[in-house]
Design a protein around this motif. Structure first.
Motif, PDB file in Angstrom:
ATOM      1  N   ARG A 136      -0.457  23.786  31.765  1.00 57.80           N
ATOM      2  CA  ARG A 136       0.694  24.588  31.695  1.00 57.80           C
ATOM      3  C   ARG A 136       0.672  26.237  31.810  1.00 57.80           C
ATOM      4  NH1 ARG A 136       5.732  21.914  29.515  1.00 57.80           N
ATOM      5  NH2 ARG A 136       5.492  19.766  29.881  1.00 57.80           N
ATOM      6  N   ARG A 137      -0.366  26.553  31.278  1.00 54.27           N
ATOM      7  CA  ARG A 137      -0.593  28.210  31.358  1.00 54.27           C
ATOM      8  C   ARG A 137      -1.981  28.518  31.345  1.00 54.27           C
ATOM      9  NH1 ARG A 137       1.524  25.765  27.122  1.00 54.27           N
ATOM     10  NH2 ARG A 137       3.672  27.022  27.362  1.00 54.27           N
ATOM     11  N   THR A 142      -1.711  35.837  23.517  1.00 48.65           N
ATOM     12  CA  THR A 142      -0.287  36.116  23.764  1.00 48.65           C
ATOM     13  C   THR A 142       0.057  37.681  23.357  1.00 48.65           C
ATOM     14  OG1 THR A 142       0.410  33.883  23.453  1.00 48.65           O
ATOM     15  CG2 THR A 142       1.923  35.483  23.392  1.00 48.65           C
TER      16      THR A 142
END
Length: 317
Positions: A136-137, A142
């Motif tokens: 998904r990523r 982050t």
């Protein structure tokens, strides 16, 4: 600097002790507020043990011990926090050493700073969790990828070009919530994204460490973010922009910033009408969606971007 660390707890019996002890290990932590959210596992008992072991740990739960979600749990923590500064930590994650060292220096140097955001790293519980994550990523850190002046942060975050910051990586002055309000409880997903965008729109947020993590997000197979369907994710994405637009209108956000939110909200709304049906059916669906939006929030009629969207739908642009 004295910090209240708020930890919502749900199904985290295996992880919450490490989260709590990583927060207590920070010299600036004055209290750790555990908000037990009706977990079906043994998390409540472990929270009770931690409260007995550590004088800084305070345990709260919702009325009748019901589950109300992370947003409502963070709100309960904010209402009960005693310190000037508030930080958050997810119950399955943990802080690294010197978590608040740089924010303390920044707050001491400039009393007008209202929040500091920093990078959050990732660890994987097992290979299955790693595979789900990368399906998904494509990142593990982050962070906001470049230094941005506080007055440009809102627009920069909306551009989707500079990255974003994580709940574990921000600390704010308690008074910030008087400006922006509390977490939006109806947003069962993305309520943290909504909060940080609100803060970036009206508060002075500055960067701390952007290339080195101050906390670690643990990725395991039970992470809801890895199992949510694309349909549900799209639903909450649409609800995010509606929630932010409603807030912007109510808060009388400056026109330039408000228009950016309305673009996202109305653009998403029109996208819902882009089905594989015939052109006339698409137009009717989009007009109905715009009409419903105006019925629920007549203030939209004041804004040029609404009429721009309306003109696109009926073919005037």
């Amino acid at each position: 600097m004295q910090v209240s660390v708020i930890i919502p707890v749900y199904n985290a019996e295996k992880y919450v002790r490490q989260a709590v002890e990583s927060a207590i290990a920070q010299p600036e932590t004055e209290e750790v507020l555990l908000i037990e959210d009706g977990s079906p596992d043994n998390a409540l008992e472990i929270c009770k043990q931690l409260e007995k072991e550590y004088s800084k740990v305070k345990l709260f739960h919702h009325k009748n011990g019901i589950n109300k979600g992370a947003g409502a749990s963070r709100n309960l923590g904010i209402r009960n926090a005693q310190c000037e500064f508030i930080a958050f930590l997810d119950a399955d994650d943990y802080y690294l050493e010197n978590r608040f060292t740089i924010p303390k220096k920044l707050f001491d140097q400039d009393s007008t700073i209202e929040g500091v955001y920093e990078a959050v790293g990732t660890c994987f519980q097992n290979e299955i969790a790693r595979m789900k994550w990368f399906s998904r990523r494509n990142y593990t850190l982050t962070t906001v990828k470049e230094t941005v002046e506080p007055e440009l942060l809102f627009e920069s975050l909306l551009s989707n070009k500079i990255g974003f910051f994580h709940t574990n990586g921000i600390i704010v002055r308690r008074l910030v919530f008087d400006k922006v309000g509390y977490f939006d409880v109806p947003l069962k997903m993305k309520q943290d994204s909504a909060m940080w965008l609100k803060m970036s729109a009206v508060c002075k947020l500055v960067p701390g460490r952007l290339t080195k993590p101050v906390a670690i997000r643990r990725v395991h197979e039970e992470n809801r973010i890895l199992s949510v369907s694309k349909e549900k994710e799209a639903y909450y994405q649409a609800l995010l922009w509606k929630t932010l637009s409603d807030w912007g209108l109510k808060s009388k956000l400056p026109p330039a910033k408000l228009n950016l939110l309305l673009e996202r909200y109305l653009g998403n709304l029109l996208g819902q009408g882009l089905t594989k049906t015939k052109l006339l059916s698409r137009k009717i669906t989009q007009i109905k969606l715009l009409s419903d939006a105006v019925f629920k929030n007549p203030s939209l009629l004041k804004y040029q971007y609404f009429w721009h969207c309306f003109g696109l739908v009926i073919g005037l642009k």
